[in-house]
Design an enzyme around this catalytic site. Structure first.
Site, PDB file in Angstrom:
ATOM      1  N   PRO A  83       0.814  -1.224   0.000  1.00 29.76           N
ATOM      2  CA  PRO A  83       0.000   0.000   0.000  1.00 29.76           C
ATOM      3  C   PRO A  83       0.847   1.275   0.000  1.00 29.76           C
ATOM      4  O   PRO A  83       0.328   2.363  -0.221  1.00 29.76           O
ATOM      5  CB  PRO A  83      -0.837  -0.114   1.284  1.00 29.76           C
ATOM      6  CG  PRO A  83      -0.188  -1.172   2.105  1.00 29.76           C
ATOM      7  CD  PRO A  83       0.603  -2.041   1.194  1.00 29.76           C
ATOM      8  N   GLU A 110       3.721  -7.299   8.994  1.00 30.67           N
ATOM      9  CA  GLU A 110       3.891  -5.849   8.833  1.00 30.67           C
ATOM     10  C   GLU A 110       4.724  -5.508   7.605  1.00 30.67           C
ATOM     11  O   GLU A 110       5.013  -4.344   7.359  1.00 30.67           O
ATOM     12  CB  GLU A 110       4.513  -5.253  10.098  1.00 30.67           C
ATOM     13  CG  GLU A 110       3.610  -5.337  11.320  1.00 30.67           C
ATOM     14  CD  GLU A 110       2.236  -4.707  11.070  1.00 30.67           C
ATOM     15  OE1 GLU A 110       2.198  -3.530  10.693  1.00 30.67           O
ATOM     16  OE2 GLU A 110       1.214  -5.406  11.259  1.00 30.67           O
ATOM     17  N   ARG A 148      -4.152 -10.823 -19.146  1.00 31.86           N
ATOM     18  CA  ARG A 148      -5.259 -10.765 -20.103  1.00 31.86           C
ATOM     19  C   ARG A 148      -4.912  -9.921 -21.335  1.00 31.86           C
ATOM     20  O   ARG A 148      -5.594  -9.996 -22.354  1.00 31.86           O
ATOM     21  CB  ARG A 148      -6.563 -10.268 -19.459  1.00 31.86           C
ATOM     22  CG  ARG A 148      -6.589  -8.844 -19.055  1.00 31.86           C
ATOM     23  CD  ARG A 148      -7.866  -8.522 -18.305  1.00 31.86           C
ATOM     24  NE  ARG A 148      -9.015  -8.285 -19.185  1.00 31.86           N
ATOM     25  CZ  ARG A 148      -9.198  -7.163 -19.876  1.00 31.86           C
ATOM     26  NH1 ARG A 148      -8.320  -6.187 -19.832  1.00 31.86           N
ATOM     27  NH2 ARG A 148     -10.266  -7.016 -20.644  1.00 31.86           N
ATOM     28  N   ASP A 163     -12.550  -1.622 -23.487  1.00 28.58           N
ATOM     29  CA  ASP A 163     -12.460  -1.581 -22.027  1.00 28.58           C
ATOM     30  C   ASP A 163     -12.411  -0.162 -21.489  1.00 28.58           C
ATOM     31  O   ASP A 163     -11.833   0.712 -22.120  1.00 28.58           O
ATOM     32  CB  ASP A 163     -11.148  -2.224 -21.551  1.00 28.58           C
ATOM     33  CG  ASP A 163     -11.173  -3.720 -21.622  1.00 28.58           C
ATOM     34  OD1 ASP A 163     -12.270  -4.274 -21.702  1.00 28.58           O
ATOM     35  OD2 ASP A 163     -10.085  -4.311 -21.586  1.00 28.58           O
TER      36      ASP A 163
HETATM   37 CL1  6GU Z   1      -0.354  -3.906  -3.289  1.00 29.58          CL
HETATM   38  N1  6GU Z   1      -0.593  -4.828  -0.834  1.00 29.58           N
HETATM   39  C1  6GU Z   1      -1.168  -4.862   0.362  1.00 29.58           C
HETATM   40  N2  6GU Z   1      -0.699  -5.695   1.259  1.00 29.58           N
HETATM   41  N3  6GU Z   1      -2.169  -4.073   0.697  1.00 29.58           N
HETATM   42  C2  6GU Z   1      -2.609  -3.258  -0.229  1.00 29.58           C
HETATM   43  C3  6GU Z   1      -2.066  -3.176  -1.502  1.00 29.58           C
HETATM   44  C4  6GU Z   1      -1.042  -3.982  -1.772  1.00 29.58           C
HETATM   45  N4  6GU Z   1      -2.708  -2.243  -2.206  1.00 29.58           N
HETATM   46  C5  6GU Z   1      -3.618  -1.775  -1.394  1.00 29.58           C
HETATM   47  N5  6GU Z   1      -3.570  -2.363  -0.207  1.00 29.58           N
END
Ligand code: 6GU
Length: 237
Positions: A83, A110, A148, A163
């Site tokens: 994230p 973590e 895809r 798309d």
């Molecule tokens: Cl790429 N990984 C994780 N663990 N949580 C996330 C993410 C990725 N993208 C949004 N939340």
């Protein structure tokens, strides 16, 4: 294309990559999916270690990850779903679909020891502004979006062009679609779609796509308008 996934939970794969058209792509060998269990690189039965400076939770240890990663080719595209990463996008999927090998390191707990992200040429890439329990769900989404686009995966390549997000750098959301019956629960299919006038139908679809994008995704709409303006001024040059 070859895809290598490192994970503590190899049983998650192929998951959604095993069904339907995308499952056929795997069966047909349009790409290969190699899943490596990080547990097989455990040191004295451990894969994790507590973060220095406290803070709770555990990290995947640098030594364990190094043992798993060091045999892999530097020349591959190294991806750490997180994230904290830059936002994943259709453009990224397009770029990755041209690569020879993708490596996904799936974090749990973590996360991973930061030195691993320095030693290896990882790009940190995020699905969006929310937190998942681990990188596997994100890796599955990124792999599906990339695979895809490989030749032969989607039967009719023109459907890729329609798309949402196909028209980078200024995509619109896709117009609504209808099938038979023409009247269902007192709701009619828009009559223009039954007219046989393909020029008018294309115009209607474009107008619907614009209206939807403007309402739902003002960020995309602003980009679209700016792009249209800039191509307009270029054609005047
Ligand atoms: Cl790429 N990984 C994780 N663990 N949580 C996330 C993410 C990725 N993208 C949004 N939340």
């Amino acid at each position: 294309m070859k895809i290598t996934v490192l994970t503590l939970f190899p049983e998650i794969f192929p998951g959604p990559l095993g069904v339907s058209l995308i499952g056929k792509a795997l069966q047909k060998g349009l790409y290969t999916l190699q899943v490596q269990d990080l547990k097989s690189f455990a040191i004295q039965g451990r894969v994790d270690a507590p973060p220095c400076g406290g803070g709770g939770g555990m990290l995947l240890s640098a030594e364990v990850l190094d043992a798993a990663l060091s045999p892999l080719p530097q020349s591959a595209t190294w991806i750490y779903p997180s994230p904290r990463g830059k936002a994943f996008s259709q453009e990224k999927a397009q770029e990755w679909s041209q690569k020879e090998q993708l490596i996904f390191l799936c974090g749990r707990y973590e996360g991973v020891d930061a030195r691993i992200l320095e030693k290896y040429p990882f790009s940190e890439v995020s699905l969006g502004d929310y937190v998942l329990m681990g990188g596997e769900g994100a890796a599955l989404a990124m792999i599906e979006a990339s695979v895809r686009l490989l030749p032969g995966v989607v039967g009719d390549p023109t459907s890729l062009l329609e798309d949402s997000f196909a028209e980078t750098p200024a995509p619109l959301l896709e117009h609504p679609q209808y099938a038979s019956p023409v009247c269902w629960e007192e709701r009619d299919v828009p009559s223009i779609l039954l007219s046989g006038n393909h020029g008018a139908i294309d115009q209607w679809k474009r107008k619907q796509a614009c209206a939807l994008t403007r309402r739902r995704r003002p960020d995309l709409w602003n980009r679209y308008v700016a792009h249209r303006l800039s191509t307009l001024s270029e054609s005047e040059d």
